[in-house]
Motif scaffolding. Structure first.
Motif, PDB file in Angstrom:
ATOM      1  N   VAL A  24      -5.180   9.423   1.768  1.00  0.00           N
ATOM      2  CA  VAL A  24      -5.770   8.096   1.594  1.00  0.00           C
ATOM      3  C   VAL A  24      -4.648   7.073   1.489  1.00  0.00           C
TER       4      VAL A  24
ATOM      5  N   GLU B 192      -3.777   3.631  -0.372  1.00  0.00           N
ATOM      6  CA  GLU B 192      -4.236   2.924  -1.564  1.00  0.00           C
ATOM      7  C   GLU B 192      -3.540   1.578  -1.680  1.00  0.00           C
ATOM      8  N   SER B 193      -4.306   0.546  -1.966  1.00  0.00           N
ATOM      9  CA  SER B 193      -3.751  -0.795  -2.139  1.00  0.00           C
ATOM     10  C   SER B 193      -4.513  -1.496  -3.260  1.00  0.00           C
TER      11      SER B 193
ATOM     12  N   GLY C 177      -5.024  -0.526  -6.192  1.00  0.00           N
ATOM     13  CA  GLY C 177      -5.849   0.412  -6.948  1.00  0.00           C
ATOM     14  C   GLY C 177      -7.097   0.875  -6.217  1.00  0.00           C
ATOM     15  N   GLN C 178      -7.263   0.456  -4.957  1.00  0.00           N
ATOM     16  CA  GLN C 178      -8.438   0.832  -4.175  1.00  0.00           C
ATOM     17  C   GLN C 178      -8.032   1.627  -2.932  1.00  0.00           C
ATOM     18  N   VAL C 179      -8.847   2.604  -2.575  1.00  0.00           N
ATOM     19  CA  VAL C 179      -8.627   3.346  -1.338  1.00  0.00           C
ATOM     20  C   VAL C 179      -9.082   2.465  -0.175  1.00  0.00           C
TER      21      VAL C 179
ATOM     22  N   ASP D 234     -11.485  10.208  -5.323  1.00  0.00           N
ATOM     23  CA  ASP D 234     -11.548   9.308  -4.172  1.00  0.00           C
ATOM     24  C   ASP D 234     -12.794   9.521  -3.321  1.00  0.00           C
TER      25      ASP D 234
ATOM     26  N   ARG E 171     -15.401   6.656  -2.416  1.00  0.00           N
ATOM     27  CA  ARG E 171     -14.800   5.593  -1.619  1.00  0.00           C
ATOM     28  C   ARG E 171     -14.514   6.065  -0.191  1.00  0.00           C
TER      29      ARG E 171
ATOM     30  N   TYR F 259       0.843  -1.185   0.000  1.00  0.00           N
ATOM     31  CA  TYR F 259       0.000   0.000   0.000  1.00  0.00           C
ATOM     32  C   TYR F 259       0.881   1.238   0.000  1.00  0.00           C
TER      33      TYR F 259
END
Length: 226
Positions: free
Chosen positions: A110, A112-113, A115-117, A13, A16, A4
């Motif tokens: 944020v 991010e991992s 591609g997702q927050v 963002d 999310r 991440y």
């Protein structure tokens, strides 16, 4: 463990972030409900009323129905209280994060991992700090339940502390509820000190829901030589 990285909030963002915050707050409802059941007045009320109903009416069914409805209403009260708080936040600072944080001399990050927050945290300067202090307040720390145990929350808090040092703040402060056990453990483990404890209303006192105030004092950048 998926890697991440932490970066500043971007407008894309927003949805999310709201989802993470809402889900994180709703997770506290069961803990608050069970905590309420362990309070002295709850332990007295729960068995006393059904027993009284049985003694007066002779009906165990009526006593059982009362107990079920009482617990259901109590759980609903906690859920409604949580939802009202979430709605209030979504209509306040989280309605426009760029305006509320980035354009107000604070910041919002944020984690991010894949591609997702998966984590969020914000910070804003305290408007009226104690005399001689320059304080930054930490807000909205939350990590997705699927991504906990990876050190993301700790990394987000460190990001706030690094920002505060770079901006010349003397303290980082925050408030959190007594039901947020993991959060309080995290803050204390990172060096935050409890500096206040209060109830926001009589209703919250009866529900056993209190607020803790934490402070992290940043070391002075300049120290005189001995």
């Amino acid at each position: 463990m998926a890697p991440y990285h932490i970066r500043q909030f971007q407008d894309r963002d927003h949805r999310r972030v709201l989802d993470l915050f809402s889900r994180g707050m709703e997770e506290h409802v069961p803990a608050a409900f069970y905590h309420m059941l362990t309070l002295p007045h709850s332990l007295l009320l729960l068995p006393a009323v059904p027993v009284t109903i049985v003694l007066v009416s002779g009906s165990w069914l009526l006593a059982t129905v009362y107990s079920f409805l009482f617990l259901l209403c109590l759980r609903l009260i906690f859920w409604v209280s949580c939802r009202n708080y979430v709605v209030k936040c979504l209509q306040a600072d989280l309605a426009d994060i760029t305006k509320s944080y980035l354009n107000a001399h604070g910041s919002f990050w944020v984690a991010e991992s894949g591609g997702q927050v998966v984590g969020i945290v914000g910070a804003l300067p305290v408007k009226d700090p104690p005399s001689g202090r320059k304080q930054l307040q930490l807000f909205r720390l939350s990590v997705s339940s699927q991504n906990r145990g990876q050190g993301i929350a700790k990394a987000l808090v460190r990001t706030v502390l690094q920002f505060a040092r770079g901006q010349g703040y003397t303290d980082v402060v925050l408030v959190t509820g007594n039901m947020q056990y993991s959060a309080m453990s995290l803050y204390q483990g990172m060096g935050f000190q409890k500096t206040g404890h209060y109830f926001v209303s009589i209703t919250k006192r009866l529900m056993g829901l209190s607020i803790f105030h934490f402070t992290y004092s940043l070391p002075s950048v300049w120290e005189p030589r001995m």
